[in-house]
Design a protein around this motif. Structure first.
Motif, mmCIF file in Angstrom:
data_model
loop_
_atom_site.group_PDB
_atom_site.id
_atom_site.type_symbol
_atom_site.label_atom_id
_atom_site.label_comp_id
_atom_site.label_asym_id
_atom_site.label_seq_id
_atom_site.Cartn_x
_atom_site.Cartn_y
_atom_site.Cartn_z
ATOM 1 N N HIS A 1 0.849 -1.139 0.009
ATOM 2 C CA HIS A 1 0.002 0.033 0.200
ATOM 3 C C HIS A 1 0.797 1.395 -0.003
ATOM 4 C CE1 HIS A 1 -3.464 2.680 0.703
ATOM 5 N NE2 HIS A 1 -2.789 3.197 1.640
ATOM 6 N N GLU A 2 1.931 1.172 0.827
ATOM 7 C CA GLU A 2 2.897 2.448 0.584
ATOM 8 C C GLU A 2 3.329 2.751 -0.618
ATOM 9 O OE1 GLU A 2 6.788 3.782 3.209
ATOM 10 O OE2 GLU A 2 5.716 2.256 4.083
ATOM 11 N N ALA A 3 3.845 1.498 -1.195
ATOM 12 C CA ALA A 3 4.376 1.696 -2.523
ATOM 13 C C ALA A 3 3.459 1.896 -3.768
ATOM 14 C CB ALA A 3 5.366 0.650 -3.084
ATOM 15 N N HIS A 4 2.312 1.426 -3.586
ATOM 16 C CA HIS A 4 1.386 1.351 -4.669
ATOM 17 C C HIS A 4 -0.086 1.394 -4.030
ATOM 18 C CE1 HIS A 4 4.358 -0.194 -7.211
ATOM 19 N NE2 HIS A 4 4.667 -1.193 -6.374
ATOM 20 N N PRO A 5 -0.505 2.856 -3.759
ATOM 21 C CA PRO A 5 -1.669 2.863 -2.856
ATOM 22 C C PRO A 5 -3.069 2.911 -3.787
ATOM 23 C CG PRO A 5 -0.614 5.112 -3.413
ATOM 24 C CD PRO A 5 0.344 4.120 -3.742
ATOM 25 N N TYR A 6 -2.710 2.830 -4.772
ATOM 26 C CA TYR A 6 -3.986 2.427 -5.691
ATOM 27 C C TYR A 6 -4.360 1.163 -6.135
ATOM 28 C CZ TYR A 6 -3.706 7.696 -6.339
ATOM 29 O OH TYR A 6 -3.581 9.023 -6.144
ATOM 30 N N ILE A 7 -3.654 0.216 -5.409
ATOM 31 C CA ILE A 7 -3.866 -0.968 -5.916
ATOM 32 C C ILE A 7 -4.775 -1.684 -4.778
ATOM 33 C CG2 ILE A 7 -2.949 -3.484 -5.948
ATOM 34 C CD1 ILE A 7 -0.438 -2.464 -7.406
ATOM 35 N N LEU A 8 -5.888 -2.210 -4.927
ATOM 36 C CA LEU A 8 -6.630 -2.690 -3.939
ATOM 37 C C LEU A 8 -6.415 -4.183 -3.754
ATOM 38 C CD1 LEU A 8 -10.261 -1.150 -5.261
ATOM 39 C CD2 LEU A 8 -8.817 -0.458 -3.501
ATOM 40 N N THR A 9 -6.715 -4.623 -2.488
ATOM 41 C CA THR A 9 -6.389 -5.926 -2.206
ATOM 42 C C THR A 9 -7.867 -6.881 -1.751
ATOM 43 O OG1 THR A 9 -5.548 -5.573 -0.132
ATOM 44 C CG2 THR A 9 -4.101 -5.896 -1.907
ATOM 45 N N TYR A 10 -8.237 -7.693 -2.285
ATOM 46 C CA TYR A 10 -9.339 -8.578 -1.605
ATOM 47 C C TYR A 10 -8.959 -9.900 -1.156
ATOM 48 C CZ TYR A 10 -11.893 -5.343 -4.727
ATOM 49 O OH TYR A 10 -12.367 -4.198 -5.506
ATOM 50 N N LEU A 11 -9.058 -9.810 0.117
ATOM 51 C CA LEU A 11 -8.429 -10.745 1.222
ATOM 52 C C LEU A 11 -9.805 -12.087 1.318
ATOM 53 C CD1 LEU A 11 -6.376 -8.965 3.458
ATOM 54 C CD2 LEU A 11 -5.598 -9.802 1.455
#
Length: 293
Positions: A114-124
């Motif tokens: 998230h720090e490096a790529h804040p626009y990538i969403l993760t679905y867990l």
């Protein structure tokens, strides 16, 4: 209706002067007048009141200006996001994991992403190992974190976390760290172990802890869920081996004895399809640190 007509109209709506707007757009005034006329004809309304000296927006023109600007702003956002998606900076990653991941390495890994790529969403999605493997094969997950998978030619495998096992006993069990001298002391106990169907290698690994000490465990119950195991042990329905990190996250009436001196270790492996084209997955993989052997 063409996008350039919207752009021409917005510049004219700001300048309210055909000559200045044409200069700002780097076109001749007759060309601007023609495009505005075509736009009004398509809409069937007048957007401007004009005479020889003044240009003003009609009420419809004021409304159209607001909406046209919103459309063009949204288009610019889409263009920007599309570039981010292509570069893997924006997108989504569908992640499966077994329970212990969430109280060990996975939160730090997600924080780094998230720090490096804040626009990538993760679905867990917490899932059993077998369910994760099936989901990876079906394209329902981008990456899975599971225990001791069999190698597969179409999947990449990367060990990411390793820890010791602990013997888990009911709180009132007579064995403790001081009087447990050999695993063979457990030969007459009833065990709660994972199912073979959820992972042959992990199942064998747990059996081998007992077999290395001269006996096969008496299996009373089988389940793949760590927290279920802990509650069963707490209710005196058997004993088990679990990754030591589970000690941090349970209130069950159990006690842990870390088995530091046995060779078996609980290991988590990241698995993903070699042909997965998701550019965001490639970014995520950069945050997976290879496990030091």
């Amino acid at each position: 209706m063409e996008l350039r007509q919207l752009k021409y109209f917005l510049v004219l709506a700001e300048e309210l002067h055909f000559h200045r707007a044409a200069d700002k757009l780097f076109i001749v005034q007759p060309a601007l007048s023609k495009q505005i006329k075509l736009l009004e004809e398509e809409l069937g309304i007048s957007l401007l009141k004009r005479d020889k000296r003044n240009v003003k927006l009609t009420e419809a023109g004021k409304y159209f200006k607001t909406e046209a600007k919103a459309i063009l702003d949204q288009l610019e956002l889409v263009k920007s996001h599309t570039r981010l998606v292509q570069e893997g900076q924006k997108g989504e990653i569908r992640i499966g994991y077994v329970g212990s991941c969430i109280h060990t390495f996975l939160p730090d890994m997600l924080s780094d992403l998230h720090e490096a790529h804040p626009y990538i969403l993760t679905y867990l999605n917490e899932m059993t190992s077998s369910a994760q493997l099936e989901a990876i094969q079906n394209g329902e997950l981008d990456i899975a974190f599971l225990r001791n998978p069999f190698p597969s030619p179409n999947l990449n495998h990367q060990p990411v976390f390793r820890e010791s096992f602990a013997l888990v006993l009911p709180e009132n069990h007579p064995l403790n760290e001081n009087n447990l001298e050999d695993i063979h002391q457990l030969a007459n106990e009833e065990f709660i172990l994972p199912t073979r169907s959820d992972g042959e290698l992990y199942y064998r690994l747990q059996l081998s802890i007992c077999e290395d000490h001269g006996f096969s465990p008496k299996i009373a119950h089988e389940t793949v869920h760590g927290h279920t195991v802990l509650n069963l042990v707490g209710h005196g329905l058997g004993i088990t081996f679990l990754p030591t990190s589970f000690q941090k996250v349970t209130n069950a009436a159990v006690k842990f004895i870390e088995l530091k001196d046995i060779p078996q270790r609980a290991e988590i492996t990241a698995v993903w399809n070699k042909e997965n084209p998701n550019p965001s997955l490639k970014k995520f993989l950069n945050h997976i640190k290879p496990l030091k052997i």
